[in-house]
Design a protein around this motif. Structure first.
Motif, PDB file in Angstrom:
ATOM      1  N   PHE A   1     -50.205  18.730  81.965  1.00 41.72           N
ATOM      2  CA  PHE A   1     -50.026  19.068  80.553  1.00 41.72           C
ATOM      3  C   PHE A   1     -50.782  18.095  79.648  1.00 41.72           C
ATOM      4  O   PHE A   1     -51.231  18.474  78.568  1.00 41.72           O
ATOM      5  CB  PHE A   1     -48.541  19.106  80.199  1.00 41.72           C
ATOM      6  CG  PHE A   1     -47.843  20.289  80.811  1.00 41.72           C
ATOM      7  CD1 PHE A   1     -48.451  21.539  80.840  1.00 41.72           C
ATOM      8  CD2 PHE A   1     -46.583  20.163  81.381  1.00 41.72           C
ATOM      9  CE1 PHE A   1     -47.825  22.628  81.416  1.00 41.72           C
ATOM     10  CE2 PHE A   1     -45.942  21.252  81.962  1.00 41.72           C
ATOM     11  CZ  PHE A   1     -46.567  22.487  81.976  1.00 41.72           C
ATOM     12  N   LEU A   2     -50.923  16.834  80.074  1.00 41.19           N
ATOM     13  CA  LEU A   2     -51.707  15.879  79.292  1.00 41.19           C
ATOM     14  C   LEU A   2     -53.161  16.347  79.189  1.00 41.19           C
ATOM     15  O   LEU A   2     -53.766  16.298  78.120  1.00 41.19           O
ATOM     16  CB  LEU A   2     -51.658  14.494  79.940  1.00 41.19           C
ATOM     17  CG  LEU A   2     -50.443  13.620  79.602  1.00 41.19           C
ATOM     18  CD1 LEU A   2     -50.425  12.380  80.482  1.00 41.19           C
ATOM     19  CD2 LEU A   2     -50.473  13.217  78.129  1.00 41.19           C
ATOM     20  N   TYR A   3     -53.698  16.788  80.333  1.00 43.67           N
ATOM     21  CA  TYR A   3     -55.071  17.314  80.320  1.00 43.67           C
ATOM     22  C   TYR A   3     -55.184  18.502  79.364  1.00 43.67           C
ATOM     23  O   TYR A   3     -56.084  18.574  78.537  1.00 43.67           O
ATOM     24  CB  TYR A   3     -55.477  17.761  81.724  1.00 43.67           C
ATOM     25  CG  TYR A   3     -56.008  16.665  82.617  1.00 43.67           C
ATOM     26  CD1 TYR A   3     -57.105  15.906  82.254  1.00 43.67           C
ATOM     27  CD2 TYR A   3     -55.427  16.411  83.852  1.00 43.67           C
ATOM     28  CE1 TYR A   3     -57.618  14.924  83.088  1.00 43.67           C
ATOM     29  CE2 TYR A   3     -55.923  15.432  84.702  1.00 43.67           C
ATOM     30  CZ  TYR A   3     -57.020  14.693  84.303  1.00 43.67           C
ATOM     31  OH  TYR A   3     -57.526  13.730  85.139  1.00 43.67           O
ATOM     32  N   LEU A   4     -54.247  19.463  79.503  1.00 45.97           N
ATOM     33  CA  LEU A   4     -54.310  20.661  78.659  1.00 45.97           C
ATOM     34  C   LEU A   4     -54.144  20.286  77.185  1.00 45.97           C
ATOM     35  O   LEU A   4     -54.852  20.803  76.319  1.00 45.97           O
ATOM     36  CB  LEU A   4     -53.230  21.672  79.065  1.00 45.97           C
ATOM     37  CG  LEU A   4     -53.348  22.269  80.466  1.00 45.97           C
ATOM     38  CD1 LEU A   4     -52.371  23.422  80.629  1.00 45.97           C
ATOM     39  CD2 LEU A   4     -54.763  22.750  80.755  1.00 45.97           C
ATOM     40  N   GLY A   5     -53.207  19.356  76.907  1.00 53.55           N
ATOM     41  CA  GLY A   5     -52.985  18.930  75.534  1.00 53.55           C
ATOM     42  C   GLY A   5     -54.226  18.273  74.953  1.00 53.55           C
ATOM     43  O   GLY A   5     -54.608  18.533  73.807  1.00 53.55           O
ATOM     44  N   TYR A   6     -54.878  17.438  75.755  1.00 55.70           N
ATOM     45  CA  TYR A   6     -56.102  16.765  75.305  1.00 55.70           C
ATOM     46  C   TYR A   6     -57.173  17.797  74.944  1.00 55.70           C
ATOM     47  O   TYR A   6     -57.775  17.742  73.883  1.00 55.70           O
ATOM     48  CB  TYR A   6     -56.606  15.825  76.400  1.00 55.70           C
ATOM     49  CG  TYR A   6     -57.967  15.245  76.104  1.00 55.70           C
ATOM     50  CD1 TYR A   6     -58.101  14.109  75.322  1.00 55.70           C
ATOM     51  CD2 TYR A   6     -59.121  15.853  76.587  1.00 55.70           C
ATOM     52  CE1 TYR A   6     -59.348  13.588  75.025  1.00 55.70           C
ATOM     53  CE2 TYR A   6     -60.370  15.339  76.304  1.00 55.70           C
ATOM     54  CZ  TYR A   6     -60.482  14.209  75.518  1.00 55.70           C
ATOM     55  OH  TYR A   6     -61.719  13.707  75.234  1.00 55.70           O
ATOM     56  N   ILE A   7     -57.372  18.769  75.855  1.00 58.17           N
ATOM     57  CA  ILE A   7     -58.411  19.785  75.624  1.00 58.17           C
ATOM     58  C   ILE A   7     -58.092  20.587  74.358  1.00 58.17           C
ATOM     59  O   ILE A   7     -58.965  20.823  73.520  1.00 58.17           O
ATOM     60  CB  ILE A   7     -58.539  20.708  76.852  1.00 58.17           C
ATOM     61  CG1 ILE A   7     -59.046  19.911  78.061  1.00 58.17           C
ATOM     62  CG2 ILE A   7     -59.477  21.871  76.561  1.00 58.17           C
ATOM     63  CD1 ILE A   7     -58.944  20.645  79.386  1.00 58.17           C
ATOM     64  N   ALA A   8     -56.820  20.988  74.218  1.00 58.03           N
ATOM     65  CA  ALA A   8     -56.425  21.771  73.050  1.00 58.03           C
ATOM     66  C   ALA A   8     -56.608  20.962  71.766  1.00 58.03           C
ATOM     67  O   ALA A   8     -57.126  21.471  70.761  1.00 58.03           O
ATOM     68  CB  ALA A   8     -54.975  22.227  73.186  1.00 58.03           C
ATOM     69  N   LEU A   9     -56.212  19.681  71.801  1.00 63.42           N
ATOM     70  CA  LEU A   9     -56.284  18.848  70.595  1.00 63.42           C
ATOM     71  C   LEU A   9     -57.733  18.630  70.162  1.00 63.42           C
ATOM     72  O   LEU A   9     -58.065  18.739  68.976  1.00 63.42           O
ATOM     73  CB  LEU A   9     -55.602  17.503  70.881  1.00 63.42           C
ATOM     74  CG  LEU A   9     -55.381  16.599  69.668  1.00 63.42           C
ATOM     75  CD1 LEU A   9     -54.501  17.292  68.645  1.00 63.42           C
ATOM     76  CD2 LEU A   9     -54.737  15.282  70.085  1.00 63.42           C
ATOM     77  N   VAL A  10     -58.614  18.343  71.128  1.00 67.44           N
ATOM     78  CA  VAL A  10     -60.020  18.093  70.793  1.00 67.44           C
ATOM     79  C   VAL A  10     -60.630  19.319  70.108  1.00 67.44           C
ATOM     80  O   VAL A  10     -61.428  19.199  69.186  1.00 67.44           O
ATOM     81  CB  VAL A  10     -60.819  17.728  72.069  1.00 67.44           C
ATOM     82  CG1 VAL A  10     -62.317  17.805  71.819  1.00 67.44           C
ATOM     83  CG2 VAL A  10     -60.445  16.329  72.534  1.00 67.44           C
ATOM     84  N   ASN A  11     -60.200  20.503  70.542  1.00 68.19           N
ATOM     85  CA  ASN A  11     -60.793  21.732  70.003  1.00 68.19           C
ATOM     86  C   ASN A  11     -60.046  22.275  68.797  1.00 68.19           C
ATOM     87  O   ASN A  11     -60.401  23.334  68.273  1.00 68.19           O
ATOM     88  CB  ASN A  11     -60.857  22.794  71.104  1.00 68.19           C
ATOM     89  CG  ASN A  11     -61.845  22.384  72.182  1.00 68.19           C
ATOM     90  OD1 ASN A  11     -62.994  22.079  71.898  1.00 68.19           O
ATOM     91  ND2 ASN A  11     -61.374  22.330  73.425  1.00 68.19           N
ATOM     92  N   ALA A  12     -58.986  21.580  68.358  1.00 62.42           N
ATOM     93  CA  ALA A  12     -58.158  22.109  67.278  1.00 62.42           C
ATOM     94  C   ALA A  12     -58.706  21.760  65.897  1.00 62.42           C
ATOM     95  O   ALA A  12     -58.214  22.262  64.895  1.00 62.42           O
ATOM     96  CB  ALA A  12     -56.723  21.605  67.416  1.00 62.42           C
ATOM     97  N   PHE A  13     -59.718  20.893  65.835  1.00 60.97           N
ATOM     98  CA  PHE A  13     -60.248  20.472  64.535  1.00 60.97           C
ATOM     99  C   PHE A  13     -61.600  21.128  64.269  1.00 60.97           C
ATOM    100  O   PHE A  13     -62.403  21.287  65.188  1.00 60.97           O
ATOM    101  CB  PHE A  13     -60.445  18.947  64.503  1.00 60.97           C
ATOM    102  CG  PHE A  13     -59.153  18.170  64.550  1.00 60.97           C
ATOM    103  CD1 PHE A  13     -58.581  17.691  63.376  1.00 60.97           C
ATOM    104  CD2 PHE A  13     -58.518  17.924  65.760  1.00 60.97           C
ATOM    105  CE1 PHE A  13     -57.401  16.974  63.412  1.00 60.97           C
ATOM    106  CE2 PHE A  13     -57.334  17.200  65.795  1.00 60.97           C
ATOM    107  CZ  PHE A  13     -56.773  16.735  64.617  1.00 60.97           C
TER     108      PHE A  13
END
Lengths: 255, 61
Positions: free
Chosen positions: A133-145
């Motif tokens: 989930f850390l990996y998925l969260g990181y990927i989602a966060l980087v692309n959220a801006f």
């Protein structure tokens, strides 16, 4: 390291290294597969099911190692604003996520015949799921801006906070009662695993590591080209805009 | 010979667990490689096409 901070230099160096790395990866993975399936002996308790270890354990090691590289690259990006560090972090994340998934799935396939359960909520399995989930969260966060740089910074901070999961994964089998077996390779006092099993495991682990390096370099090259492409398109759009709308002043407004 | 192959594929009765574990691993790694190669080739083609159209400007960008 700063010699490679320059993307142009990185592109040149990685183009030289990549073919060799790819060949070495293929050889090691091929040899590892032969050793794991044909040479390594069956376990005295687990029988042939122990062969799952040769994909499960390297995947687990790589899942953690990839997260460590993601965190180190994030730290370098935050502290020194190294232009390649953000790219390295962002391209390491999907690779790490895939290997975490491989680890979880192959572990589940190993757990069913050995423990009688596909999944148990024990410390090792749960902390590995948290890593996923850390990996998925990181990927989602980087692309959220919309702003690329803000996304990269937010992601880097999350990546650094998430590092706390790595020692939890490593020592979970010592700190809590668990179904998962304790460390048998990286432990004080040396490995307890038989050499006939350790050798195929290490060949496989090295193959997985080189695979990670190969795919990471390839993905970083693709990301650098994609950024160049965006810059070229922006320049072209600006030139076209100037041409269509007539001359503009320095601030971009039409004269 | 045939018997030995069948014996190997049976994996001592654990075939239903060993082979899917290897299949998941192979699929994950092949998928990563395919996705990365595709992204790389696409980007390289697009940059080349754009540079071919505006050679002078592209070099500076």
């Amino acid at each position: 390291m700063h010699r490679f901070a320059n993307p142009t230099r990185f592109m040149r160096a990685s183009a030289l290294v990549l073919p060799w790395l790819a060949v070495a990866t293929a050889l090691l993975l091929g040899a590892g597969l032969l050793l794991a399936l044909f040479v390594a002996p069956p376990d005295y308790q687990q029988g042939e099911s122990v062969r799952i270890m040769y994909v499960h354990v390297p995947a687990a090691w790589l899942a953690s190692a990839a997260y460590l590289s993601l965190a180190v690259a994030s730290a370098i990006a935050l502290i020194w604003r190294h232009p390649l560090a953000d790219i390295a972090a962002q391209e390491a994340a999907p690779i790490g996520a895939v290997f975490t998934a491989i680890c979880l799935l192959s572990g589940s396939l190993w757990g069913k015949p050995m423990w009688g359960a596909w999944w148990v909520w024990d410390a090792r399995l749960t902390s590995m799921l948290v890593l996923f989930f850390l990996y998925l969260g990181y990927i989602a966060l980087v692309n959220a801006f919309d702003d690329e740089e803000r996304g990269a910074r937010a992601g880097a901070i999350l990546a650094l906070v998430g590092v706390v999961d790595l020692p939890i994964i490593k020592f979970s089998v010592d700190w809590w009662n668990t179904l998962h077996q304790p460390a048998s390779v990286f432990r004080l006092g040396g490995p307890t695993i038989a050499v006939s099993m350790l050798a195929p495991l290490l060949v496989m682990a090295l193959g997985f590591t080189l695979f990670f390096a190969t795919v990471l370099l390839l993905r970083m090259r693709a990301a650098i080209l994609a950024r160049k492409l965006r810059a070229l398109r922006r320049a072209e759009a600006e030139a076209a805009g100037r041409f269509a709308a007539g001359p503009r002043d320095a601030a971009g407004s039409v004269l | 010979m045939e018997e030995r192959i069948v014996e190997f594929l049976r994996m001592g009765g654990y075939a239903a667990f060993v082979w899917p574990a290897y299949a998941v691993t192979a699929a994950g790694m092949a998928g990563l490689l395919w996705h990365s190669l595709r992204a790389y080739r696409r980007a390289r083609r697009a940059v080349a096409a754009l540079q071919a159209r505006r050679p002078g400007r592209a070099d500076r960008a």
